[in-house]
Design an enzyme around this catalytic site. Structure first.
Site, PDB file in Angstrom:
ATOM      1  N   ILE A   1       0.837  -1.207   0.000  1.00 25.06           N
ATOM      2  CA  ILE A   1       0.000   0.000   0.000  1.00 25.06           C
ATOM      3  C   ILE A   1       0.869   1.253   0.000  1.00 25.06           C
ATOM      4  CG2 ILE A   1      -1.767   1.302   1.238  1.00 25.06           C
ATOM      5  CD1 ILE A   1      -2.693  -1.430   2.425  1.00 25.06           C
TER       6      ILE A   1
ATOM      7  N   ASP B   1      10.737   2.532   6.547  1.00 30.90           N
ATOM      8  CA  ASP B   1      10.302   1.158   6.762  1.00 30.90           C
ATOM      9  C   ASP B   1      11.545   0.311   6.986  1.00 30.90           C
ATOM     10  OD1 ASP B   1       9.416  -1.509   6.621  1.00 30.90           O
ATOM     11  OD2 ASP B   1       7.735  -0.948   5.344  1.00 30.90           O
TER      12      ASP B   1
ATOM     13  N   THR C   1      -4.589   5.931   6.760  1.00 32.80           N
ATOM     14  CA  THR C   1      -5.476   4.882   6.264  1.00 32.80           C
ATOM     15  C   THR C   1      -5.048   3.528   6.820  1.00 32.80           C
ATOM     16  OG1 THR C   1      -4.107   4.730   4.270  1.00 32.80           O
ATOM     17  CG2 THR C   1      -6.096   6.080   4.125  1.00 32.80           C
ATOM     18  N   ALA C   2      -4.188   3.541   7.852  1.00 30.59           N
ATOM     19  CA  ALA C   2      -3.660   2.294   8.410  1.00 30.59           C
ATOM     20  C   ALA C   2      -4.459   1.889   9.648  1.00 30.59           C
ATOM     21  CB  ALA C   2      -2.174   2.455   8.708  1.00 30.59           C
ATOM     22  N   ARG C   3      -3.954   2.235  10.825  1.00 25.22           N
ATOM     23  CA  ARG C   3      -4.629   1.890  12.072  1.00 25.22           C
ATOM     24  C   ARG C   3      -4.702   3.125  12.970  1.00 25.22           C
ATOM     25  NH1 ARG C   3      -6.192  -1.734   9.573  1.00 25.22           N
ATOM     26  NH2 ARG C   3      -6.170  -3.968  10.029  1.00 25.22           N
TER      27      ARG C   3
ATOM     28  N   ASP D   1      -9.005   7.632   8.012  1.00 23.61           N
ATOM     29  CA  ASP D   1      -9.885   6.529   7.662  1.00 23.61           C
ATOM     30  C   ASP D   1      -9.890   5.460   8.747  1.00 23.61           C
ATOM     31  OD1 ASP D   1     -11.640   5.190   5.729  1.00 23.61           O
ATOM     32  OD2 ASP D   1     -10.009   3.752   5.475  1.00 23.61           O
TER      33      ASP D   1
ATOM     34  N   GLU E   1     -13.315   1.827  17.041  1.00 22.85           N
ATOM     35  CA  GLU E   1     -14.210   1.723  15.893  1.00 22.85           C
ATOM     36  C   GLU E   1     -15.377   0.796  16.222  1.00 22.85           C
ATOM     37  OE1 GLU E   1     -11.964   0.568  12.442  1.00 22.85           O
ATOM     38  OE2 GLU E   1     -10.713   2.370  12.502  1.00 22.85           O
TER      39      GLU E   1
ATOM     40  N   HIS F   1     -13.299   3.921   7.881  1.00 20.50           N
ATOM     41  CA  HIS F   1     -12.414   2.768   7.639  1.00 20.50           C
ATOM     42  C   HIS F   1     -12.862   1.981   6.412  1.00 20.50           C
ATOM     43  CE1 HIS F   1      -9.311   0.093   9.873  1.00 20.50           C
ATOM     44  NE2 HIS F   1      -9.150   0.032   8.563  1.00 20.50           N
TER      45      HIS F   1
ATOM     46  N   GLY G   1     -11.236   2.489   3.326  1.00 23.83           N
ATOM     47  CA  GLY G   1     -10.187   2.578   2.314  1.00 23.83           C
ATOM     48  C   GLY G   1     -10.070   1.323   1.476  1.00 23.83           C
TER      49      GLY G   1
END
Length: 304
Positions: free
Chosen positions: A152, A171, A227-229, A253, A258, A277, A279
């Protein structure tokens, strides 16, 4: 006949076709731990496809025949992987199956923040014409910091590069990065990025990585996209940073809890763009994730 438990209400027909020799049981749209325990006791599945809810020790112990837990997506933080390993249960994920969908959502949120899409739309619908007073942010030539360079993150980086943005990325596990991604440590990303986009899994080590301290190290007027966590961000610190203009806008997102709780402080903040969430929720990704989840669990079962 062996049973597969799906922690959701449905599965793509293409995925079901792969599981045609197995009984598929659905847990519903919002299964609780008690729901999953009861279904495991009743059906003793050999595999669980995880869509919603959490799979922990109690669920695993209710299914003595369980051999594999297959995530319908890429993030496995809702699965107790330590407990699974201790019980000889393999955990697999549909890595990359929703990469296009999530990367596009990140791009949409970045653009929405940079171009004030949501507040300008509201103003226009209310009859205003802000041409003389509004200036948007031009992203070409700006620096985007991408945290997490899996399928992603790299896809999003490619989109940003195509917009003539400078891409720096962090990363520790990424290898053979394309030449348009400049590897950087987090301190460099905080210091140099005009936009920060999060694409990493949530771990105990990176929980709350964007917090009051790290947000203060960022450029004034930075845009934050997640858009991850949700757990990657200290939500109270982000709200304070938006209110102080340290953060110009945030596109989110995912959230710490949640579904988002009623009267969440993000609600009503015009410079925080919210989506529930979704995405990875496109018709194509739904098929891709379901097929990958089915193939992954069948591969594990085939190994015995």
């Amino acid at each position: 006949m062996s049973t597969v438990l799906v922690t959701g209400a449905d599965l793509a027909p293409q995925a079901l076709a792969l599981l045609n020799n197995m009984e598929v049981v659905y847990a519903g749209k919002a299964p609780t731990e008690d729901d999953l325990i009861a279904l495991c006791r009743r059906h003793d599945p050999v595999a669980i496809i995880v869509r919603y809810g959490k799979v922990g020790v109690a669920v695993m112990d209710a299914a003595p025949s369980l051999k594999v837990i297959s995530k319908h997506g890429s993030g496995t933080d809702t699965i107790d992987k330590v407990a699974a390993k201790a019980r000889g249960i393999e955990v697999v994920a549909a890595v990359g199956a929703n990469a296009a969908a999530v990367a596009e959502q990140a791009l949409a949120l970045m653009l929405a923040c940079a171009k004030s899409v949501v507040p300008l739309d509201a103003r226009m619908h209310a009859g205003h014409w802000d041409k003389a007073t509004h200036k948007s942010l031009e992203l070409g030539g700006r620096t985007v910091g991408v945290v997490g360079l899996g399928a992603i993150g790299q896809r999003f980086a490619r989109m940003a590069h195509a917009m003539d943005m400078r891409v720096i990325g962090f990363d520790p596990f990424a290898k053979n990065l394309p030449d348009y991604i400049q590897s950087a440590d987090l301190a460099t990303i905080w210091r140099e990025a005009d936009v920060i986009s999060l694409h990493c899994p949530l771990t105990d080590e990176n929980r709350g990585m964007l917090n009051a301290e790290t947000l203060a190290q960022c450029k004034r007027g930075v845009i934050v996209v997640n858009t991850a966590r949700g757990g990657l961000i200290d939500e109270a610190a982000l709200l304070a940073a938006v209110r102080s203009d340290q953060v110009a806008g945030a596109g989110l997102d995912s959230f710490a809890v949640e579904p988002m709780t009623a009267d969440h402080p993000f609600q009503g903040q015009e410079r925080i763009v919210l989506s529930p969430h979704i995405g990875g929720v496109t018709s194509d990704a739904y098929i891709n994730m379901g097929v990958a989840a089915a193939k992954n669990l069948l591969a594990v079962l085939a190994r015995g």
